[in-house]
Design an enzyme around this catalytic site. Structure first.
Site, PDB file in Angstrom:
ATOM      1  N   CYS A 219       2.333  -0.646   1.175  1.00 49.13           N
ATOM      2  CA  CYS A 219       3.325  -1.160   0.218  1.00 49.13           C
ATOM      3  C   CYS A 219       3.222  -2.671   0.054  1.00 49.13           C
ATOM      4  O   CYS A 219       3.562  -3.208  -1.000  1.00 49.13           O
ATOM      5  CB  CYS A 219       4.740  -0.861   0.683  1.00 49.13           C
ATOM      6  SG  CYS A 219       5.090   0.842   0.989  1.00 49.13           S
TER       7      CYS A 219
ATOM      8  N   HIS B 283       7.985   7.385  -2.412  1.00 51.23           N
ATOM      9  CA  HIS B 283       6.801   6.917  -3.137  1.00 51.23           C
ATOM     10  C   HIS B 283       5.600   7.699  -2.627  1.00 51.23           C
ATOM     11  O   HIS B 283       5.517   8.000  -1.436  1.00 51.23           O
ATOM     12  CB  HIS B 283       6.521   5.430  -2.846  1.00 51.23           C
ATOM     13  CG  HIS B 283       7.290   4.457  -3.682  1.00 51.23           C
ATOM     14  ND1 HIS B 283       7.799   3.290  -3.161  1.00 51.23           N
ATOM     15  CD2 HIS B 283       7.612   4.456  -4.996  1.00 51.23           C
ATOM     16  CE1 HIS B 283       8.405   2.607  -4.128  1.00 51.23           C
ATOM     17  NE2 HIS B 283       8.316   3.302  -5.247  1.00 51.23           N
TER      18      HIS B 283
HETATM   19  N1  ARG Z   1      12.607  -1.264  -0.701  1.00 53.97           N
HETATM   20  C1  ARG Z   1      11.485  -0.956  -1.519  1.00 53.97           C
HETATM   21  C2  ARG Z   1      11.897   0.144  -2.485  1.00 53.97           C
HETATM   22  O1  ARG Z   1      12.654   0.998  -2.122  1.00 53.97           O
HETATM   23  C3  ARG Z   1      10.327  -0.506  -0.700  1.00 53.97           C
HETATM   24  C4  ARG Z   1       9.115  -0.262  -1.506  1.00 53.97           C
HETATM   25  C5  ARG Z   1       7.974   0.274  -0.722  1.00 53.97           C
HETATM   26  N2  ARG Z   1       6.825   0.320  -1.509  1.00 53.97           N
HETATM   27  C6  ARG Z   1       5.962   1.331  -1.566  1.00 53.97           C
HETATM   28  N3  ARG Z   1       4.906   1.208  -2.270  1.00 53.97           N
HETATM   29  N4  ARG Z   1       6.191   2.469  -0.973  1.00 53.97           N
HETATM   30  O2  ARG Z   1      11.488   0.142  -3.606  1.00 53.97           O
END
Ligand code: ARG
Length: 702
Positions: free
Chosen positions: A264, A168
């Protein structure tokens, strides 16, 4: 008075690592402690509440990643673009976030299905609100960006993520107040790094090191001058403090196990709108048309992979699968890239694959004047071996003198525009050169679906059958040679000195004598050792009958060179009876033209060797004109040179003991090239033998 800053969070009541959808989750299924997670989340909640207002959305059973509210959507003013999760594991969160946004009076925008976008996890506003940075490559699709620009009326800058640990954008990129940027450059491709550097001045870029990156230092919540993060090295903390930030560390180890940290776990829901700025995006799009055995020949895969690997994205608008074995398929694909520059790179490769602009996307080619003699405009299109057409004044014009690695020069005559491949050094003032990739198409034959793109046979490499396979190749080549001779066609041979060293000289000489060769291309060395053998019985001092080195033999070839120099030329040596046999002798006797191109390691050279490289290249190209077949015999450099000058459609047979050379030369993506990995002397002897047998058969029949 400015409105208070608000965030959305979701308590970890149902948080756990239940599945693996990013590398951090691997090996962590059910390994996080709920009680510790709750404790860490509450601490973060507290810290944020000290500086802003926190709203809460109700956690839902069965959606463990709902704690990561950054992925709920992307908010600007009263608009929100709802996330469309890439992984089914998280798609069930969408309706819950949607109803929360609606209950708060937001206007919710929803992307079409199959266009994933993971909200503020993949889209971060410049903290001055000047533009939106949007990531793609893992969770969000590039195609989502134009829609976001439109709905939120902002400029979107697309950044491509390359390291799956930073899947991300908010895991490796954090715009800060005052125009600063905290980021991990290695997570992005080259184009994205350049874009970042163009927008953020060097003194405002805080590039972090890997140890900070893997501790999610970029996954920070920035509220005015405070930066809240999981952990930072002393070095990073000092750098941030030096430019006026206050760093608050709060451990979030339990959430790192799911691949998230402070940013996050939060979604900023007050993002002020700057009404004076409007939607733009650099994203460029083109529609291509492809035809052929798109599935069987793997063309579709290659095209789509190439688009994605090049940093673009695609949408298949149409796909017509050929119904019968022989029916070609057709596809229309929309290609998007983050900028015109990236799109051009992708397009030039698609054009090489045979993709043509869709008819509604047919555009005039772009042309620029030659800026100075022998120099092309910067962005010139580089030609390939495939028949090419360029669009000039609304019609497709066929390019003449097709060859690889040239430019396409355009001139205007009374008969209309003329386009031809020209080496850049030959470009002249007054000519125009095709630039970019618009209005260009290459025409590929629809390959037979049963045949493999390259037929490569390897001698002694694959058990007992390989010897027989070389024989089969020889039979095929013999048949072709015979065929070309009967039709009065043209075979050009390029040969290296190895032909002589391996005892192939006598066989090549007999091919020339019997009319199978119409031109010979090589270097000084093949002629030198051929003549050495003819005059002294050795090749580089090795006795060709006994196979042993002869005393003082390493000087033989110099004596020979000297003799020919005394005669003035190879032809005169033949004339005066000094040279009485061999490859060069047969060329002279049978009026087979040859070019010997010089090189830095030449001894002598022979008087016939052309030491002006440009002149040698021109003479090669001249002799190659109209060739039906090129036989490349153990000479990597001369063969590659010839390969570049030869358009597709000319049969090429490449024989070399080194498989790498054969692969390089026979990999022209077409059926016309055959590679044979074997000893060239042996190959020639089998070939001559086979031709004799064929000829005997012909004679008895007629
Ligand atoms: N386990 C979640 C996923 O893989 C973690 C999300 C983390 N969020 C972020 N905005 N980076 O989607």
């Amino acid at each position: 008075m400015t409105d208070p800053i608000r965030f959305l969070m979701c308590a970890p009541d149902h948080y756990d690592v239940d599945y693996v959808i990013n590398p951090w989750m691997e090996g962590n299924i059910h390994k996080s402690s709920r009680s510790l997670a709750v404790e860490q989340w509450e601490k973060l909640h507290h810290i944020i509440k000290d500086h802003a207002i926190v709203e809460l959305v109700k956690p839902e059973q069965g959606w463990p990643d709902m704690v990561f509210t950054a992925n709920a959507g992307l908010v600007l003013g009263k608009d929100v673009v709802l996330s469309r999760f890439y992984h089914p594991e998280r798609q069930g969160e969408e309706p819950h976030f949607k109803s929360w946004f609606e209950s708060q009076g937001f206007t919710v925008h929803e992307l079409p299905k199959d266009v994933p976008f993971e909200g503020a996890g993949d889209a971060l506003f410049d903290r001055e609100g000047r533009w939106l940075w949007a990531g793609y490559g893992f969770r969000s699709e590039l195609d989502a960006h134009p829609a976001i620009a439109e709905w939120l009326d902002v400029e979107v800058l697309s950044l491509r993520l390359m390291d799956e640990r930073f899947y991300h954008l908010d895991t490796c990129f954090c715009p800060l107040t005052g125009g600063y940027l905290l980021y991990y450059p290695a997570a992005f491709d080259g184009y994205s790094n350049r874009l970042i550097e163009m927008r953020v001045p060097a003194e405002k870029r805080i590039a972090i090191s890997e140890p900070d990156a893997v501790n999610f230092a970029c996954n920070a919540v920035n509220i005015n001058d405070i930066v809240i993060l999981n952990k930072a090295t002393k070095e990073l903390r000092d750098r941030l403090e030096a430019v006026g930030y206050r760093v608050i560390e709060t451990p979030l180890t339990e959430f790192l196990k799911a691949g998230g940290a402070s940013k996050c776990l939060t979604l900023r829901i007050t993002e002020p709108v700057r009404t004076e700025l409007h939607a733009t995006t650099q994203i460029d799009t083109r529609t291509i048309h492809m035809m052929g055995h798109l599935l069987d020949a793997g063309l579709m895969n290659r095209a789509l992979d190439l688009i994605v690997d090049g940093g673009g994205s695609f949408k298949v608008l149409n796909f017509n699968l050929g119904e019968q074995r022989q029916s070609p398929s057709e596809a229309e694909v929309k290609v998007s890239a983050p900028s015109a520059e990236v799109l051009d790179d992708i397009m030039s490769q698609l054009i090489d694959l045979g993709a043509v602009p869709a008819s509604e996307d047919e555009q005039e080619s772009l042309r620029e004047a030659v800026p100075q003699p022998g120099v092309a405009p910067d962005d010139f299109y580089v030609s390939t071996i495939y028949p090419t057409e360029v669009r000039i004044q609304g019609t497709w014009v066929k390019v003449q003198n097709q060859r690889m690695d040239g430019s396409i020069a355009v001139t205007y005559t009374d008969q209309g525009p003329v386009a031809q491949c020209k080496l850049i050094r030959d470009l002249a003032i007054g000519e125009e050169v095709i630039v970019g990739t618009r209005g260009i198409r290459t025409l590929h034959k629809v390959e037979n679906r049963d045949q493999k793109a390259s037929q490569e046979f390897s001698f002694m490499s694959g058990g007992v059958s390989s010897e027989r396979r070389v024989e089969l190749m020889v039979e095929q080549v013999a048949w072709e040679l015979r065929h070309v001779r009967d039709q009065g066609g043209k075979v050009v041979v390029t040969a290296g000195p190895v032909v002589i060293h391996t005892g192939g000289g006598q066989h090549l000489a007999s091919l020339i004598r019997e009319g199978y060769v119409q031109a010979l291309l090589g270097g000084n060395a093949i002629a030198v050792h051929d003549i050495e053998q003819a005059m002294m019985g050795t090749s580089l001092g090795v006795d060709m009958n006994q196979g042993v080195a002869v005393q003082g033999g390493h000087r033989h070839h110099l004596k020979v060179i000297n003799k020919i120099r005394r005669c003035g030329s190879i032809a005169q040596a033949v004339e005066s009876g000094v040279l009485t046999k061999g490859v060069m002798y047969e060329c002279v006797r049978n009026q087979v033209p040859f070019v010997l191109a010089g090189s830095i390691r030449d001894d002598g050279p022979l008087p016939d060797t052309e030491t002006d490289m440009i002149a040698a290249q021109q003479q090669y190209a001249e002799l190659l004109k109209g060739a039906d077949m090129v036989l490349m015999l153990s000479s990597m450099l001369h063969s590659i040179g010839v390969g570049n000058m030869t358009p597709s459609g000319v049969k090429m047979v490449c024989v070399d003991i080194n498989p790498a050379v054969v692969t390089k030369l026979s990999d022209r993506g077409s059926l016309e090239s055959i590679g044979v990995v074997t000893d060239v002397g042996l190959f020639l002897s089998l070939l001559v033998n086979q031709l004799h047998q064929l000829t005997t058969v012909y004679q008895t029949v007629s």
